[in-house]
Design an enzyme around this catalytic site. Sequence first.
Site, PDB file in Angstrom:
ATOM      1  N   GLU A 180       1.388   9.122  92.015  1.00 43.79           N
ATOM      2  CA  GLU A 180       1.992   9.546  93.274  1.00 43.79           C
ATOM      3  C   GLU A 180       1.792  11.046  93.510  1.00 43.79           C
ATOM      4  OE1 GLU A 180       5.888   7.734  93.267  1.00 43.79           O
ATOM      5  OE2 GLU A 180       4.997   5.769  92.904  1.00 43.79           O
ATOM      6  N   HIS A 462       5.164  -2.092  92.288  1.00 42.09           N
ATOM      7  CA  HIS A 462       5.261  -0.647  92.560  1.00 42.09           C
ATOM      8  C   HIS A 462       5.200   0.094  91.226  1.00 42.09           C
ATOM      9  CE1 HIS A 462       6.489  -0.196  96.940  1.00 42.09           C
ATOM     10  NE2 HIS A 462       6.001  -1.405  96.784  1.00 42.09           N
ATOM     11  N   GLU A 481       1.757  -0.722  95.081  1.00 40.34           N
ATOM     12  CA  GLU A 481       1.929   0.627  95.604  1.00 40.34           C
ATOM     13  C   GLU A 481       0.782   1.458  94.998  1.00 40.34           C
ATOM     14  OE1 GLU A 481       5.736   3.535  96.172  1.00 40.34           O
ATOM     15  OE2 GLU A 481       5.209   2.965  94.136  1.00 40.34           O
ATOM     16  N   GLU A 487       7.954   6.185 101.308  1.00 40.00           N
ATOM     17  CA  GLU A 487       9.192   6.727 100.730  1.00 40.00           C
ATOM     18  C   GLU A 487       9.155   8.253 100.600  1.00 40.00           C
ATOM     19  OE1 GLU A 487       9.215   4.457  97.126  1.00 40.00           O
ATOM     20  OE2 GLU A 487       7.978   5.872  96.047  1.00 40.00           O
TER      21      GLU A 487
HETATM   22  C1  NOJ Z   1      10.160   2.937  93.795  1.00 38.08           C
HETATM   23  C2  NOJ Z   1       9.564   2.024  94.807  1.00 38.08           C
HETATM   24  O1  NOJ Z   1       8.323   2.502  95.244  1.00 38.08           O
HETATM   25  C3  NOJ Z   1      10.540   1.903  95.944  1.00 38.08           C
HETATM   26  O2  NOJ Z   1       9.970   1.141  96.989  1.00 38.08           O
HETATM   27  C4  NOJ Z   1      11.808   1.313  95.438  1.00 38.08           C
HETATM   28  O3  NOJ Z   1      12.752   1.290  96.480  1.00 38.08           O
HETATM   29  C5  NOJ Z   1      12.393   2.119  94.283  1.00 38.08           C
HETATM   30  N1  NOJ Z   1      11.392   2.384  93.310  1.00 38.08           N
HETATM   31  C6  NOJ Z   1      13.533   1.394  93.594  1.00 38.08           C
HETATM   32  O4  NOJ Z   1      13.038   0.298  92.884  1.00 38.08           O
HETATM   33 CA    CA Z   2       7.063   4.450  94.173  1.00 40.66          CA
END
Ligand code: NOJ
Ligand code: CA
Length: 681
Positions: A180, A462, A481, A487
Amino acid sequence: MRLSLVLLAFAALALAQSPARAEDAAIARVASPDGRNVVELSLNGEGRLAYRVARDGKPLVADSRLGFILRNGRQLLRNLKLESQSSRASDSTWEQPWGERRFVRDHYNELRATFVETDHDHRRFDVVFRAFDDGIGFRYRFPRQPKLGLVEIADELTEFSIARPATAWWIPAFQWNREEYLYQRTPLEEVPTVQTPITLRTEDGTHLSIHEAALVDYAGMNLARTEGRTLRAALTPGDGAKVVRRTPFDTPWRTIQIADRAGGLVESDLILNLNEPNRLGDVGWFHPAKYVGIWWGMHLDVQSWATGPKHGATTENTRRMIDFAAAHGFRGVLVEGWNVGWDGDWFGNGWNFDFSKPTPDYDLPGLAAYAASKGVHLIGHDETGCAVSHFERQVPKAFALYQQLGIDAVKTGYVCDAGQIERQDSANGPVVREWHEGQWMARHHQYVVEQAAAHHIAVDAHEPIKDTGLRRTWPNFVSREGARGMEYNAWGAPPNPPEHEANLVFTRMLAGPMDFTPGVLSLTGRGGQEIQSTLAKQLALYVVIYSPIQMAADLPEHYAQHMDAFRFIEDVPTDWETSRMLNGEVGDYATIARKQRGGQDWYLGSVTDEQPRTLVVKLDFLDPGRKYEAQVYRDGDGADWHGDARFRFARETRAVTAADSLTLKLAPGGGEAIRFKALPD
Ligand code: NOJ
Ligand code: CA
């Protein structure tokens, strides 16, 4: 005549004496079907094996060595001799159950060369090269043999020595935040140790992407720059050797996609072609679809995963979300924070999670039944907090429960810093730390996906292991992801910059589908932080970023304020008959057109970075002879990704055919989305 021959000979001599290292003679060779990409193998005076790639007769990858450092034996890289070689050609077409395009052509020439050590243990391995028109792939194959049973790989020495100066787009490897990171653009000579895919553009405009395909029971490959323009495989560490396998086995494919323009990389199916065909048979039980969920509220910090006054995953909230989904045609409702284990510090600490047990304020069976009565399906969420063995032990029971409740997709999560995955081989045994992309996690994801398939469940991971095209073999590994998603616009410091998606298209997206979770039309993150996007760009992301599951990520009350734009999110499909890259440059802009699968409509998405752009697109991708209503969702006059201007937006319609062109006017940080609705004849 004579004189010119002599001159030519001199010129050739001068070239041979130029500072570039003299090449060793080729001992084996394979060319792509169109003849443009040519791979040659050579052995140097030490019996060390190398490959090189030329395109249109000019070096693209200079001599790059192949070999291994072992932990349980001598290195495997010198004193090799070519024992045998064979070639074959293959041209076939296969069908994706869902995807960016339905039919995929797999056309290549293959070279298989067997090398054996001339001394000591006479160990042997094959290298298999496939030359495609859109690049090359190669892998090592270790046959069963007397002196090489258990193979403990300390390092794979595969090199990619780029012959020409190039610009590179990359994210760093082995850093705490996993995948990320924001993409960086530097000269190739300044690339540190990076993840794949890495994208390169050489001085003459040739585009390359180095990645891997079919990462199965092996460590993920990163790339370390050793010197100049030479990158070397840097396998992800494991507990002990980076990879432990028994012969016979194959490594993943090492891939170099090659294209004359940036869009060629996006249109390439090379990664999928190097994966094995579907092993699950009929996967008609999975339905590409859009979903909504109890999610963005937590990222905004107006709701919580933990129980208490802000708990998002309550029965009441979920019923409302199911109603919203049913009213607007969304198949899925993701609910995070539904299960026991979120109270307290779960980051990198998932030992309290129970993957079958809902919180007391969440009526799981009742909600599943309510959803079913409305034609909606709950999407499961299994955040592991990286207590991965703890999760694995619960998988059979949990997935059986989900199947019984009609939960046919699960989002998994692995939130912890890189290298902090917790592996515990036996209950109460010692805990060992692993990396997200090590061999152990490759096996873990494999296990989860196979268990899920047995229960007709799709997986969306993710903080995943990177995508290497395994969705061809296990189609239920539908999305992941594996990059900065939406996010970061809630709480990222900094949030995603306007160029982010134009980077993703040509980097991360070359690996496979991404669960980016677009569609935040409120354009506002936590505490009022502005999202660096226009409204129209949020819509364009549904076309530009492919995933067979696409979230409408914003809160229903925010959509209520933007119903004109929301219409596009309601209409846009998530499964395509075919896809066309109309224009684009890495990190600058991208325009993609896709035809709906099982329908006649086309959709177009275009995104730009912080620069405004005027792009003329020919509509010759539309079906000839058909009339369409183009429903255009564009940046309004004066739109810009700053302040109130980011909401300036216009929707208009016009009649078009394949003979027309359209001019897209993208605002700074903007985009455009179009539905070409096919009109009856
Ligand atoms: C990271 C994830 O990318 C996100 O989508 C998720 O809400 C949080 N972790 C909690 O699991
Ligand atoms: Ca994430």
